[in-house]
Design a protein around this motif. Structure first.
Motif, mmCIF file in Angstrom:
data_model
loop_
_atom_site.group_PDB
_atom_site.id
_atom_site.type_symbol
_atom_site.label_atom_id
_atom_site.label_comp_id
_atom_site.label_asym_id
_atom_site.label_seq_id
_atom_site.Cartn_x
_atom_site.Cartn_y
_atom_site.Cartn_z
ATOM 1 N N GLN A 98 0.818 -1.227 -0.184
ATOM 2 C CA GLN A 98 -0.241 0.090 -0.065
ATOM 3 C C GLN A 98 0.751 1.337 -0.132
ATOM 4 O O GLN A 98 2.075 1.401 0.461
ATOM 5 C CB GLN A 98 -1.221 0.054 1.046
ATOM 6 N N SER A 142 -5.601 4.581 0.930
ATOM 7 C CA SER A 142 -4.664 5.435 0.166
ATOM 8 C C SER A 142 -4.767 6.740 0.097
ATOM 9 O O SER A 142 -3.793 7.403 -0.233
ATOM 10 C CB SER A 142 -5.081 4.826 -1.426
ATOM 11 N N TYR A 165 -3.484 0.849 -7.142
ATOM 12 C CA TYR A 165 -3.355 0.051 -6.197
ATOM 13 C C TYR A 165 -3.119 -1.331 -6.537
ATOM 14 O O TYR A 165 -3.832 -1.983 -7.289
ATOM 15 C CB TYR A 165 -4.543 0.215 -5.397
#
Length: 149
Positions: free
Chosen positions: A90, A139, A118
């Motif tokens: 991430q 995110s 992602y």
């Protein structure tokens, strides 16, 4: 193709990816500079340069400059350019020098598009139960930290 894109008012962006002809900053820059067209630039993904060993993100961004960067993928990475030795965690949890990246975009005055790419599939399935909303929230928070917004 660059001349056609110019004529049509379009913009093309190349993304350097390991395993391809343009696999790092240097090979991609050579091709883009070769055509020297306002309609042809880079879709800059700092994770790909990190994997290629080009870790000076500030240098990379400054060398591209505002004119050549058409879009930025925000993605982190750890590992090397070898199948099975790459991890895209991430955003903010890998080895990309985000402070250097930020200095670079601030220096060139980049005000274009950023998009989170992602690819943290293992984290997604193991730790957040494939919750895309949570992945987007995490995110977005990482993006705020990196960009200082």
């Amino acid at each position: 193709a660059a001349a056609v894109a110019e004529k049509l008012g379009m913009v093309m962006a190349l993304e350097n990816v390991w395993g391809m002809v343009c696999n790092d900053f240097f090979t991609a820059q050579y091709l883009i500079k070769r055509y020297n067209s306002p309609a042809f630039g880079i879709n800059y993904d700092p994770s790909h340069d990190m994997l290629a060993g080009n870790n000076d993100m500030e240098f990379n961004v400054r060398q591209w400059g505002k004119k050549d960067i058409k879009h930025i993928h925000m993605k982190d990475a750890a590992g090397i350019q070898k199948r099975g030795y790459v991890l895209f965690p991430q955003l903010g949890a890998g080895l990309v020098d985000w402070a250097g990246f930020r200095r670079g975009i601030d220096t060139i005055g980049y005000d274009g598009v950023f998009s989170v790419e992602y690819e943290a599939g293992q984290y997604m399935s193991t730790y957040i139960n494939n919750d895309w909303v949570r992945a987007a929230e995490e995110s977005y928070h990482a993006l705020e930290v990196i960009l200082g917004k």
